[in-house]
Write a protein that holds these residues in place. Sequence first.
Motif, PDB file in Angstrom:
ATOM      1  N   UNK A  83       0.842  -1.206   0.000  1.00 10.98           N
ATOM      2  CA  UNK A  83       0.000   0.000   0.000  1.00 10.98           C
ATOM      3  C   UNK A  83       0.873   1.250   0.000  1.00 10.98           C
ATOM      4  N   UNK A  84       1.924   1.255   0.815  1.00  6.99           N
ATOM      5  CA  UNK A  84       2.820   2.411   0.879  1.00  6.99           C
ATOM      6  C   UNK A  84       3.517   2.644  -0.456  1.00  6.99           C
ATOM      7  N   UNK A  85       3.886   1.543  -1.104  1.00  8.72           N
ATOM      8  CA  UNK A  85       4.544   1.675  -2.410  1.00  8.72           C
ATOM      9  C   UNK A  85       3.584   2.273  -3.437  1.00  8.72           C
ATOM     10  N   UNK A  86       2.313   1.828  -3.395  1.00  8.91           N
ATOM     11  CA  UNK A  86       1.318   2.341  -4.338  1.00  8.91           C
ATOM     12  C   UNK A  86       0.998   3.812  -4.063  1.00  8.91           C
ATOM     13  N   UNK A  87       1.007   4.186  -2.783  1.00  7.65           N
ATOM     14  CA  UNK A  87       0.721   5.576  -2.405  1.00  7.65           C
ATOM     15  C   UNK A  87       1.937   6.488  -2.592  1.00  7.65           C
ATOM     16  N   UNK A  88       3.105   5.871  -2.832  1.00 11.51           N
ATOM     17  CA  UNK A  88       4.378   6.605  -2.842  1.00 11.51           C
ATOM     18  C   UNK A  88       4.479   7.409  -1.529  1.00 11.51           C
TER      19      UNK A  88
END
Length: 675
Positions: free
Chosen positions: A606-611
Amino acid sequence: MPSPRFVSVALDIPLLPPLTYKVMDGTSPKIGDRCVVPIGNRSAVGLIVGVSNQTDIAEEKQKSYIRLLNETEALGESWLKLTKFASDYYQHSWGEVAIAALPPFFRSKPGPKYEQSLERLRKPFKFKKTSQAVPALQLNNEQTAAVETLAASSGFRTFVLHGVTGSGKTEVYLRMMERVFSVNPQAQVLFLVPEINLTPQLQERVRSHFPDRSMATLHSGLANGERARAWLAAHEKRVQILIGTRMAIFADMPDLDLIIVDEEHDLSYKAGDGIRYSARDLAVKLAQLRGIAVVLGSATPSLETWSRVKSGRYHLLTLSKRAVQGAKLPTLSVVNPKNQKLVKGLCSEVIDAISETLQKNEQVIIFLNRRGYAPVLTCPSCGWLSKCPHCSTYAVYHKFHAKLICHHCGWSTPVYSRCPDCGNVDLQPMGAGTQRIEETLEELWPQARILRIDRDSTQRKNAAKLAFEAVHAGDVDILVGTQMVAKGHDFQKVSLVVVLNIDAQLVSANPRSEERAFANLMQVAGRAGRFGLPARMIVQSRFGDRELFAALAEQNYCRYADSLLAIRKAENTVPFVCQALLLADDVKIDKVLEFLSQALRLGEDILAAQVNQQVVIYDPIPMAVMKVADKERGQLLVEASSRGAMGLFLKQWYRALSEIRSSVHWTMDVDPIDV
């Protein structure tokens, strides 16, 4: 304006958004009304949070509510906004927060005698009226300045009333309330206290100051009917002053004009299960929603509050001296018991000081934050220890009940007559709790009147109230107690405070433990010398060279808090970051850690997708007390540099976690008090 055709109803179901129902013919629903609705094969009480004249739901699938519960006024706009904020912030559905915030009577489906029960709840409160109020105390310059500053403010503002113990914070609260009532005679005031045992004393003080103002209390010690009655009286503006513990933050007070949070640092304001909200933080939010002032009072503000004072977000009001003329703070002695010959755990300086105090007919407080007789029972022959069979901790020896009791899960058993491992009959207690110290004092000073106040001795209704009344009346020479005796009490004859076993907190692995130890020491020190008696405080500790004792000797909270904030800032930890804990439990720790590992991977995706680089997730670990009530527990810590980034992540992560198929029970704790 035509009546709405559809309503949105929030229900007490996780992750469930408000559902749409048709308006029943002949009814006129409003936002804030309760209603009974069909949900699946059952029915439940819900809360109307929206109205409209159209819906995307096909007509054949539309359902209407079963009954509209509008016998009381609809819940107010600010109450609805507060519960919506809490649901978003603490990661629960709106219905979970809003319905749970209501007293049980108002969240239950109506029975056959619902109307009669409602009428009984509206029975007027009886309270003693006097011809005139008790004469007010003369305020000193600092107290006057604090009252005047509040009176001169308008709109939303957070004040921190930081006063040394005995500085007259309660009198300042009363004068602030006076000013509010003088401007708006119909105003309502919410007065929060951390513990039930503080409400009777405060209630009497407030009533004597405002003999003609209606008042009620709201806390978990009340029966369901009493709780519903107080809540309804506040909702219907029949009560102007509501005194309560953390649950009172969810009272709907339409004319609320001032919020006071006494002892704002106290951990009791944070709920430990269910929706893990902080009543102190919600009090600030509620004040913002209503555009009114909130006063946070304490001799030892939390570091979160103090950091907001330093940043200018909160306005500081200082009371630097005691209110009673001639009253001085106690002098401090820290005695290292390491190389001393102790008498039943007490050093000679403590014994001499107690004897001297008793000879002067003055009172002594022995503070020991550990109830029971001894923390553990042991066999000196084989080394057996009294472990709880259901928790990874020890069962405490309660001598007067002849039981071993676990303070985590409540398991108990009669004390063994012999060691269950080797049969040795010479089982021995290790360490000391309040019961053992009470016994020691009775042996050393048989002529003294000794009273113990802790959770065990005050289980019966009104037991705590009667116990404190005995102390105030001078019928007690030595008071032994836990945190219950450390705050909020004006003892006139106490001139000596003795603190035992504070080292257990000072060596704890909990990063906030020393901070809490300092608060405990400051608070209990404040019980002595409040009415002019020369007073002293003796602490038995092996760590007398620590910074907190230097600050304690000066009663200098600012010195200690500023030094601790500097350390926290260098370490980049709370309050300079925000935290959330994912807590999980199951019968096997392997399953718990497997679930948490899966949660970690989901979070990282999720953090990667949200940058989102403002949020950090740490590896899962077992909790410090890993096993409680046969459930093994683990945790996963999340930290963020901003609340916005944390909220954005948690909302998406919570939904992803809910889709994991697992028997593991889990919950989210935002802004945890223990990590």
